[in-house]
Design a protein around this motif. Structure first.
Motif: not given
Lengths: 114, 115
Positions: B26-30, B98-102
């Motif tokens: 589950s993630v926002s966007g691709n 978004g979220g950087g490299n996390k």
């Protein structure tokens, strides 16, 4: 064969003692990650750096944990004071910023706090 | 916030048989999606990743994974399992923006390949 190295591999200490774990990332890699692995919580990201600057340490308990990169060849994770609940395997990983999230993990430091 | 589910704690398969290790996300966007493998007393090792393009991604040691956007899945597969494939497998996800490299990792699936 370039590898991430971590020292020490094993550490047993008593509650309240300071613990310092060290990581040497692969030469040329400019992103560095610290993870903690436990049976209960699985794999958790504690902190990560790009070009030695901390970008995200939201997963790290700030009151006792600190992470630094004194130079491009050394990353440190320090716990002061240590507690039994800190017992876990701590992994360092590094990666080149031009390859999305292909992180290369070190062998880990197994920490036991008595 | 992103999340990964690996519904099986353990998968058992006979050597020579095909294997599948399941992962949904589950993630926002691709998403960017990854598989890592961990052998006993070792760090995680990168297997393969989906960034964009062909939904079928081939990786190390004969493993492959298929990205299915409608089912939000990224199952790991191998046509013929080896005993040496026995290890702990982790699926991971991050959003493209978004979220950087996390990376967010799943809880892991223990694969056991028996003779």
């Amino acid at each position: 064969d370039a590898r991430v190295t971590q020292t020490p591999r094993h550490k047993v200490t008593e509650m309240g003692q300071e613990v310092t774990m060290r990581c040497q990332p692969i030469l040329g890699h400019n992103t560095v990650f610290w993870y903690r692995q436990t049976m209960m919580q699985g794999l958790e990201l504690l902190a990560y750096f790009r070009n030695r600057a901390p970008l995200d340490d939201s997963g790290m308990p700030k009151d006792r944990f600190s992470a630094e990169m004194p130079d491009a060849t050394l990353a440190t994770l320090k716990i002061q004071p240590s507690e039994p609940r800190d017992s876990a395997v701590y992994f360092c990983a590094s990666g080149p910023s031009d390859r999305v999230n292909e992180q290369f993990f070190g062998p880990g430091t197994r920490l036991t706090v008595l | 916030a992103q999340s990964v589910a690996q519904p099986e704690d353990q998968v058992n398969v006979a050597e020579g048989n095909p294997l599948t290790v399941k992962c949904t996300y589950s993630v926002s966007g691709n998403p960017y999606l990854f598989w890592y493998v961990q052998y006993p007393n070792r760090g995680l090792q990168f297997l393969l990743k989906y960034i964009t393009g062909d939904n079928l991604v081939k990786g190390s040691y004969g493993f492959e994974a298929e990205f299915n956007k409608s089912q939000t899945s990224f199952h790991l597969k191998k046509p013929s399992a080896l005993v040496s494939d026995s290890a702990l497998y982790f699926c991971a996800v991050r959003p493209i923006t978004g979220g950087g490299n996390k990376l967010t990792f799943g809880t892991g699936t223990q694969l056991k390949v028996e003779l």
